[in-house]
Design a protein around this motif. Structure first.
Motif, PDB file in Angstrom:
ATOM      1  N   ASN A 128       0.796  -1.255   0.021  1.00  0.00           N
ATOM      2  CA  ASN A 128      -0.047  -0.016   0.012  1.00  0.00           C
ATOM      3  C   ASN A 128       0.542   1.233  -0.145  1.00  0.00           C
ATOM      4  N   SER A 129       1.590   1.346  -1.157  1.00  0.00           N
ATOM      5  CA  SER A 129       2.201   2.677  -1.503  1.00  0.00           C
ATOM      6  C   SER A 129       3.568   3.219  -0.336  1.00  0.00           C
ATOM      7  N   VAL A 130       4.093   2.304   0.111  1.00  0.00           N
ATOM      8  CA  VAL A 130       5.233   2.463   0.945  1.00  0.00           C
ATOM      9  C   VAL A 130       6.471   1.550   0.490  1.00  0.00           C
ATOM     10  N   PRO A 131       7.496   2.054  -0.202  1.00  0.00           N
ATOM     11  CA  PRO A 131       8.427   1.323  -0.732  1.00  0.00           C
ATOM     12  C   PRO A 131       9.207   0.720   0.390  1.00  0.00           C
ATOM     13  N   GLN A 132       9.726  -0.642   0.093  1.00  0.00           N
ATOM     14  CA  GLN A 132      10.537  -1.101   1.184  1.00  0.00           C
ATOM     15  C   GLN A 132      11.565  -0.433   1.559  1.00  0.00           C
ATOM     16  N   SER A 133      12.281   0.398   0.623  1.00  0.00           N
ATOM     17  CA  SER A 133      13.125   1.258   1.212  1.00  0.00           C
ATOM     18  C   SER A 133      13.030   2.318   2.181  1.00  0.00           C
ATOM     19  N   GLU A 134      11.757   2.611   2.311  1.00  0.00           N
ATOM     20  CA  GLU A 134      11.244   3.834   3.260  1.00  0.00           C
ATOM     21  C   GLU A 134      10.700   3.119   4.503  1.00  0.00           C
ATOM     22  N   ILE A 135      10.693   1.816   4.573  1.00  0.00           N
ATOM     23  CA  ILE A 135       9.865   1.259   5.742  1.00  0.00           C
ATOM     24  C   ILE A 135      10.882   1.562   6.992  1.00  0.00           C
ATOM     25  N   SER A 136      12.141   1.173   7.158  1.00  0.00           N
ATOM     26  CA  SER A 136      12.956   1.544   8.230  1.00  0.00           C
ATOM     27  C   SER A 136      12.974   2.873   8.638  1.00  0.00           C
ATOM     28  N   LYS A 137      12.799   3.838   7.871  1.00  0.00           N
ATOM     29  CA  LYS A 137      12.617   5.157   7.974  1.00  0.00           C
ATOM     30  C   LYS A 137      11.455   5.598   8.975  1.00  0.00           C
ATOM     31  N   ILE A 138      10.425   4.847   8.804  1.00  0.00           N
ATOM     32  CA  ILE A 138       9.033   5.255   9.401  1.00  0.00           C
ATOM     33  C   ILE A 138       8.429   4.332  10.378  1.00  0.00           C
TER      34      ILE A 138
ATOM     35  N   ILE B 267       4.034  -1.133  17.646  1.00  0.00           N
ATOM     36  CA  ILE B 267       4.650  -0.559  16.503  1.00  0.00           C
ATOM     37  C   ILE B 267       4.499   1.001  16.482  1.00  0.00           C
ATOM     38  N   ILE B 268       5.247   1.797  16.316  1.00  0.00           N
ATOM     39  CA  ILE B 268       5.147   3.038  16.001  1.00  0.00           C
ATOM     40  C   ILE B 268       5.450   3.383  14.685  1.00  0.00           C
ATOM     41  N   VAL B 269       4.827   4.321  14.143  1.00  0.00           N
ATOM     42  CA  VAL B 269       4.907   4.643  12.494  1.00  0.00           C
ATOM     43  C   VAL B 269       4.938   6.280  12.409  1.00  0.00           C
ATOM     44  N   THR B 270       5.833   6.614  11.910  1.00  0.00           N
ATOM     45  CA  THR B 270       5.904   8.298  11.727  1.00  0.00           C
ATOM     46  C   THR B 270       6.093   8.494  10.270  1.00  0.00           C
ATOM     47  N   PRO B 271       4.856   8.600   9.631  1.00  0.00           N
ATOM     48  CA  PRO B 271       4.741   8.824   8.251  1.00  0.00           C
ATOM     49  C   PRO B 271       5.285  10.103   7.991  1.00  0.00           C
ATOM     50  N   THR B 272       5.739  10.311   6.628  1.00  0.00           N
ATOM     51  CA  THR B 272       6.231  11.590   6.219  1.00  0.00           C
ATOM     52  C   THR B 272       5.604  12.195   4.948  1.00  0.00           C
ATOM     53  N   VAL B 273       4.671  11.492   4.441  1.00  0.00           N
ATOM     54  CA  VAL B 273       3.828  11.918   3.294  1.00  0.00           C
ATOM     55  C   VAL B 273       2.434  11.323   3.482  1.00  0.00           C
ATOM     56  N   GLU B 274       1.345  12.004   3.019  1.00  0.00           N
ATOM     57  CA  GLU B 274       0.084  11.887   3.447  1.00  0.00           C
ATOM     58  C   GLU B 274      -0.418  10.396   2.909  1.00  0.00           C
ATOM     59  N   SER B 275       0.253   9.740   1.825  1.00  0.00           N
ATOM     60  CA  SER B 275      -0.169   8.404   1.345  1.00  0.00           C
ATOM     61  C   SER B 275       0.121   7.129   2.254  1.00  0.00           C
ATOM     62  N   GLN B 276       1.448   7.541   2.966  1.00  0.00           N
ATOM     63  CA  GLN B 276       1.674   6.691   4.135  1.00  0.00           C
ATOM     64  C   GLN B 276       0.478   6.675   5.203  1.00  0.00           C
ATOM     65  N   VAL B 277       0.037   7.450   5.483  1.00  0.00           N
ATOM     66  CA  VAL B 277      -1.145   7.550   6.575  1.00  0.00           C
ATOM     67  C   VAL B 277      -2.259   6.618   5.994  1.00  0.00           C
TER      68      VAL B 277
ATOM     69  N   PHE C 121       4.339  13.732  14.005  1.00  0.00           N
ATOM     70  CA  PHE C 121       5.145  14.873  13.920  1.00  0.00           C
ATOM     71  C   PHE C 121       5.886  15.099  12.654  1.00  0.00           C
ATOM     72  N   ASN C 122       6.092  14.495  11.804  1.00  0.00           N
ATOM     73  CA  ASN C 122       6.630  14.720  10.572  1.00  0.00           C
ATOM     74  C   ASN C 122       6.042  15.211   9.414  1.00  0.00           C
ATOM     75  N   LEU C 123       4.730  15.171   9.698  1.00  0.00           N
ATOM     76  CA  LEU C 123       3.701  16.070   8.810  1.00  0.00           C
ATOM     77  C   LEU C 123       3.266  17.308   9.376  1.00  0.00           C
ATOM     78  N   ARG C 124       4.336  18.447   9.352  1.00  0.00           N
ATOM     79  CA  ARG C 124       4.192  19.541   9.884  1.00  0.00           C
ATOM     80  C   ARG C 124       4.327  20.772   8.994  1.00  0.00           C
ATOM     81  N   SER C 125       3.859  20.701   7.574  1.00  0.00           N
ATOM     82  CA  SER C 125       4.325  21.707   6.720  1.00  0.00           C
ATOM     83  C   SER C 125       3.150  23.092   7.096  1.00  0.00           C
ATOM     84  N   ILE C 126       3.418  24.275   6.632  1.00  0.00           N
ATOM     85  CA  ILE C 126       2.599  25.297   6.986  1.00  0.00           C
ATOM     86  C   ILE C 126       2.735  26.066   5.431  1.00  0.00           C
TER      87      ILE C 126
END
Length: 544
Positions: A40-50, A83-93, A133-138
């Motif tokens: 569901n839209s999260v590349p394997q390379s991003e898993i360890s980051k979030i 598990i803790i998940v810290t998404p960086t883009v909306e699609s990850q949520v 907390f990573n999703l904080r653009s204004i």
């Protein structure tokens, strides 16, 4: 080789294969969750980051980074997420929602961590924590005076970004800069400009939300019922709010701040508190005067004499104008305060934000970008609403009670102005007209251990009970963002609706029934749930 022997060999191979498969361990929750995310839209390379499991070296530091209440900081007794998940883009949520459903675990959603009971990061059942907390653009648009702010931002970041774009724009929200936008706005949002501009949710134009099916919706696609519900009904009951579009407000180039302390030993102080009750909600809408009532210890001046107990009344104000006009107002309508011109500090709106956050006068606005916040305290909060002025003899008995208890204090927050012009059903937040002021009960402590906790919790609960004759009734109202599990907990069992009504009517009054209908429509299986979430009409099987 005979056919019968060949058949026997094939049967043996098949049997061994089945036996091996049957005895192999089932995949872990972590593996199931991660495999689902990659689909569901999260590349394997991003898993360890979030995605973090309890075995990850960063797990505890991420969990504890936004715990604002020391009662829930103890690593040995506080329940931890699977598990803790810290998404960086909306699609990850969206992926997190879909995959948490597959694990059949509870989902907890955290923005700033200021929820007083810690229900965004603790639970009695296994859960996955989604930390925003990573999703904080204004994004600020000064032309139409609007902004889009993601829910992982803190209020300080929002105020700073507004100031960087314009010195004559502001936003009516809370005075604590480390409060997360997500919880603050979706719970109503209360600040020192509400008499002029209303609540934070009264200035929300649009939102982006991930629903129970993993769809990303805006106001148009979610519909007006759901949009209404997340403007004060608590977003975590209905989905994961990604961002709000807000209407900025015009503030004068010069505002005035004052902080005046009085003590009950002064014979006029109690009279001043009586007068404050009759003035604070009716005076000019440009003026907001908060009143802190705190028990204190007064050190003896004479050598060998004992310290004494007293009550301090602190009047803190923001006036959207200059000090001359403020002095004219106060001298006419609130003379017992005894305000002087020397008490009044003229400044820019952004500097007033810093003063209200207890920074000193030399602090630069960049301090608002600090997400760490104050040193960790143990704390408990409760709330009430006052509809009729408390008489002088009632105040005197309250002060005596507070002195006898020792540490529990109160904050009186005035209403009136714009608040009285908005109908109770306009948003889920119903505490509008007819309210003189809101009370926040407060107790902080530093001592560790269950004995100290029991003592301080007993103090604030005792004070809350003592205040019963002076506050709203049927229901005794409460403010959702001052989350208080004392007024009811939902175990999501067969009596979910009835248990939800206990606290729901206190937080939402008659709006509770409409919130239940919206909840039943958008999340009928009650996936988005917590200890004080909005229940569904349909009785649910026990889910945690």
């Amino acid at each position: 080789m005979s056919p019968s022997f060949l058949f026997f060999l094939l049967f043996l191979l098949k049997f061994n294969s089945l036996s091996s498969h049957a005895s192999s361990p089932p995949p872990s929750v972590y593996d199931t969750f991660v495999n689902c995310l990659t689909i569901n839209s999260v590349p394997q390379s991003e898993i360890s980051k979030i995605v973090y499991s309890p075995n990850d070296p960063s797990f505890n530091s991420i969990l504890q980074a936004y715990i604002r209440n020391g009662r829930f900081f103890n690593s040995s007794t506080t329940s931890k997420p699977v598990i803790i998940v810290t998404p960086t883009v909306e699609s990850q949520v969206a992926g997190v929602v879909i995959c948490t459903k597959q694990t059949n675990l509870q989902l907890k959603i955290r923005s700033g961590g200021h929820d007083y009971e810690g229900i965004s990061y603790i639970s009695d059942v296994p859960f996955i924590m989604l930390d925003m907390f990573n999703l904080r653009s204004i994004s600020i648009d000064t032309n139409d005076k609007t902004a889009w702010v993601q829910t992982g931002a803190i209020l300080g970041e929002l105020y700073y970004n507004i100031w960087k774009k314009s010195e004559v724009l502001g936003f009516p929200a809370g005075v604590c800069p480390t409060v997360g936008v997500g919880g603050h706005v979706s719970g109503g949002g209360y600040g020192n400009m509400l008499r002029k501009f209303g609540l934070t949710v009264d200035n929300v134009l649009d939102a982006r939300l991930v629903d129970v099916n993993g769809r990303i919706l805006d106001r148009k696609s979610m519909g007006e019922d759901l949009f209404w519900a997340i403007k004060g009904g608590g977003g975590a009951s209905f989905g994961v709010i990604l961002a709000f579009q807000i209407q900025l407000v015009t503030v004068p180039q010069i505002v005035t701040y004052f902080r005046v302390e009085r003590f009950i030993e002064d014979n006029t102080t109690t009279d001043a508190v009586v007068q404050w009750q009759n003035v604070a909600s009716k005076i000019d809408n440009d003026l907001y005067m908060r009143l802190l009532i705190q028990p204190i210890t007064v050190k003896a001046k004479a050598k060998g004499a004992k310290s004494t107990k007293s009550i301090r009344a602190t009047f803190i104000a923001l006036f959207l104008g200059d000090s001359s006009r403020l002095m004219s107002l106060i001298s006419k309508e609130f003379p017992l305060l005894g305000l002087t011109k020397q008490d009044c500090l003229e400044m820019s709106w952004i500097d007033s934000v810093l003063h209200w956050a207890n920074f000193d006068s030399t602090t630069k606005p960049e301090a608002l970008l600090n997400r760490k916040g104050d040193p960790l305290n143990y704390l408990k909060r409760k709330s009430d609403y006052v509809q009729t002025s408390i008489p002088k003899n009632g105040l005197e008995s309250i002060f005596e009670k507070m002195i006898s208890l020792g540490k529990a204090g109160m904050v009186f927050n005035p209403y009136g102005g714009r608040m009285g012009e908005i109908a109770e059903g306009e948003t889920p937040f119903p505490h509008r007209s007819g309210i003189l002021f809101k009370i926040q009960y407060s107790v902080n402590w530093h001592e560790e251990g269950l004995t100290a906790e029991k003592d301080y919790l007993s103090q604030i609960r005792d004070l809350y009970s003592f205040m019963t004759p002076y506050v709203s009734k049927n229901p005794r109202q409460a403010y959702l963002n001052y989350r208080d599990l004392d007024i009811g907990i939902n175990d999501q069992g067969p009596q979910s609706l009835e248990k939800g009504r206990v606290y729901g009517t206190k937080y939402f009054k008659n709006n509770f029934d409409r919130l239940v209908k919206v909840k039943s429509m958008v999340d009928p299986q009650n996936f988005f749930r917590n200890e004080q979430s909005i229940p569904t009409l349909r009785k649910q099987r026990k889910m945690f």
